[in-house]
Design a protein around this motif. Structure first.
Motif, PDB file in Angstrom:
ATOM      1  N   GLY A   4       6.717  -4.746   2.646  1.00  0.00           N
ATOM      2  CA  GLY A   4       6.846  -4.480   4.068  1.00  0.00           C
ATOM      3  C   GLY A   4       6.582  -3.018   4.373  1.00  0.00           C
ATOM      4  O   GLY A   4       6.180  -2.237   3.510  1.00  0.00           O
ATOM      5  N   PRO A   5       6.821  -2.601   5.627  1.00  0.00           N
ATOM      6  CA  PRO A   5       6.534  -1.213   6.012  1.00  0.00           C
ATOM      7  C   PRO A   5       7.470  -0.206   5.351  1.00  0.00           C
ATOM      8  O   PRO A   5       7.150   0.977   5.291  1.00  0.00           O
ATOM      9  CB  PRO A   5       6.725  -1.218   7.534  1.00  0.00           C
ATOM     10  CG  PRO A   5       7.688  -2.338   7.784  1.00  0.00           C
ATOM     11  CD  PRO A   5       7.341  -3.380   6.765  1.00  0.00           C
ATOM     12  N   ILE A   6       8.618  -0.681   4.869  1.00  0.00           N
ATOM     13  CA  ILE A   6       9.562   0.191   4.168  1.00  0.00           C
ATOM     14  C   ILE A   6       9.708  -0.328   2.749  1.00  0.00           C
ATOM     15  O   ILE A   6      10.229  -1.424   2.518  1.00  0.00           O
ATOM     16  CB  ILE A   6      10.931   0.235   4.865  1.00  0.00           C
ATOM     17  CG1 ILE A   6      10.786   0.686   6.308  1.00  0.00           C
ATOM     18  CG2 ILE A   6      11.891   1.146   4.110  1.00  0.00           C
ATOM     19  CD1 ILE A   6      10.156   2.065   6.465  1.00  0.00           C
ATOM     20  N   ARG A  21       3.162   2.380   6.282  1.00  0.00           N
ATOM     21  CA  ARG A  21       2.662   1.595   7.406  1.00  0.00           C
ATOM     22  C   ARG A  21       1.308   2.149   7.836  1.00  0.00           C
ATOM     23  O   ARG A  21       1.223   2.975   8.744  1.00  0.00           O
ATOM     24  CB  ARG A  21       3.677   1.645   8.558  1.00  0.00           C
ATOM     25  CG  ARG A  21       3.394   0.671   9.677  1.00  0.00           C
ATOM     26  CD  ARG A  21       4.599   0.564  10.611  1.00  0.00           C
ATOM     27  NE  ARG A  21       4.280  -0.354  11.691  1.00  0.00           N
ATOM     28  CZ  ARG A  21       3.832   0.034  12.893  1.00  0.00           C
ATOM     29  NH1 ARG A  21       3.676   1.323  13.180  1.00  0.00           N
ATOM     30  NH2 ARG A  21       3.544  -0.863  13.811  1.00  0.00           N
ATOM     31  N   PRO A  22       0.255   1.751   7.145  1.00  0.00           N
ATOM     32  CA  PRO A  22      -1.082   2.278   7.447  1.00  0.00           C
ATOM     33  C   PRO A  22      -1.447   2.027   8.921  1.00  0.00           C
ATOM     34  O   PRO A  22      -0.970   1.065   9.513  1.00  0.00           O
ATOM     35  CB  PRO A  22      -1.986   1.483   6.510  1.00  0.00           C
ATOM     36  CG  PRO A  22      -1.077   0.996   5.417  1.00  0.00           C
ATOM     37  CD  PRO A  22       0.240   0.749   6.068  1.00  0.00           C
ATOM     38  N   LYS A  23      -2.229   2.932   9.511  1.00  0.00           N
ATOM     39  CA  LYS A  23      -2.964   3.965   8.821  1.00  0.00           C
ATOM     40  C   LYS A  23      -2.183   5.283   8.739  1.00  0.00           C
ATOM     41  O   LYS A  23      -2.478   6.126   7.883  1.00  0.00           O
ATOM     42  CB  LYS A  23      -4.286   4.225   9.551  1.00  0.00           C
ATOM     43  CG  LYS A  23      -5.240   3.054   9.606  1.00  0.00           C
ATOM     44  CD  LYS A  23      -6.524   3.449  10.356  1.00  0.00           C
ATOM     45  CE  LYS A  23      -7.481   2.275  10.380  1.00  0.00           C
ATOM     46  NZ  LYS A  23      -8.734   2.625  11.119  1.00  0.00           N
ATOM     47  N   ALA A  24      -1.196   5.481   9.588  1.00  0.00           N
ATOM     48  CA  ALA A  24      -0.604   6.812   9.698  1.00  0.00           C
ATOM     49  C   ALA A  24       0.898   6.853   9.450  1.00  0.00           C
ATOM     50  O   ALA A  24       1.509   7.909   9.589  1.00  0.00           O
ATOM     51  CB  ALA A  24      -0.899   7.398  11.068  1.00  0.00           C
ATOM     52  N   ASN A  25       1.517   5.722   9.086  1.00  0.00           N
ATOM     53  CA  ASN A  25       2.973   5.669   8.891  1.00  0.00           C
ATOM     54  C   ASN A  25       3.751   5.949  10.174  1.00  0.00           C
ATOM     55  O   ASN A  25       4.850   6.512  10.131  1.00  0.00           O
ATOM     56  CB  ASN A  25       3.419   6.641   7.788  1.00  0.00           C
ATOM     57  CG  ASN A  25       2.821   6.311   6.446  1.00  0.00           C
ATOM     58  OD1 ASN A  25       2.524   5.155   6.150  1.00  0.00           O
ATOM     59  ND2 ASN A  25       2.635   7.331   5.610  1.00  0.00           N
TER      60      ASN A  25
END
Length: 261
Positions: A4-6, A21-25
């Protein structure tokens, strides 16, 4: 490691939290809520003593709020989850050391996230800014925190102009502890985390609570609360096994063994 994003990784007493969390978090509401749950779980786990927070990839640590998600319907003043935006800024009772390993662009709410850590290590290519002024909004947490962390005039210039600071200048003004080559940033963060994890967790808890609560007190009021054991962490420390272990280990000429109780 979790997905996941984390992404999280446990190594003994150390928790690594990677915002990936592409592209920039960038952080949207859902990601902020996950971050809050993650940091609250770290706070409440007696086996975890130190946390490292970093960004995925090599370019971005975090640019802050996801403006594209906001444009699509995320409310700027929505439910960020426990701990507020990014999970750290308003998390109550977090009495464990947190290290930010800033691996790239760190701006807006991402800089506010880094400022919520206790120690900031930066890659040599990291850059820092508070560009909210250009978007017609206020960097609220940074407006509260930054003038207390670095010289007032530098903080106000950053807030008024949104100008970018290279890692070297950020370190010169004191809100970055050390700069490392990008390739060795996480190695250095892990080395520091391991060192802290070997230390006395109850004393770290005292330090964080006293620093946090004493910010709005006079010196004498803070000292009175400490000596009267009116801080929960201080009261716990003075009746703890670890407190006795410190004296005993010194008398016996050995390294103490901290148990966190």
């Amino acid at each position: 490691m979790s997905e996941g994003p984390i992404k999280t990784r446990r190594d003994g007493h150390v928790l690594e939290v990677t915002l990936d969390r592409p592209k920039a978090n960038a952080i949207d509401l859902a990601t902020s809520q996950i971050m809050g749950d993650t940091f609250a779980a770290f706070r409440d786990d007696p086996e975890l003593r130190v946390c490292i927070v970093t960004g995925g990839g090599e370019k971005f640590f975090c640019p802050g709020w996801d403006l594209k998600a906001a444009a699509a319907g995320d409310e700027v003043d929505g439910n960020y989850g426990v701990g507020g935006f990014g999970g750290l800024q308003e998390l109550r009772g977090l009495n464990k050391p947190v290290i930010a390993a800033v691996n790239g662009i760190c701006c807006g709410g991402g800089l506010e996230l880094a400022l919520s850590a206790d120690i900031i290590l930066a890659a040599d290519h990291a850059t820092f800014s508070l560009p909210e002024i250009r978007s017609g909004t206020v960097a609220d947490a940074a407006t509260v925190k930054l003038p207390k962390r670095i010289p007032y005039h530098i903080a106000m210039e950053m807030l008024f102009t949104g100008r970018w600071l290279e890692a070297e200048e950020a370190a010169r003004w004191g809100f970055v502890n050390r700069i490392h080559p990008a390739a060795s940033l996480m190695e250095e963060a892990r080395k520091l985390a391991k060192h802290l994890a070997s230390g006395p967790p109850l004393v770290f808890a005292c330090i964080k609570e006293i620093v946090r609560e004493a910010e709005d007190m006079t010196f004498q009021d803070a000292m009175n609360r400490i000596t009267k054991r009116q801080f929960e962490t201080v009261d716990r420390l003075y009746d703890s096994e670890d407190n006795r272990e410190g004296y005993t280990a010194f008398a016996e000429g050995r390294d103490p063994v901290w148990k966190g109780r």
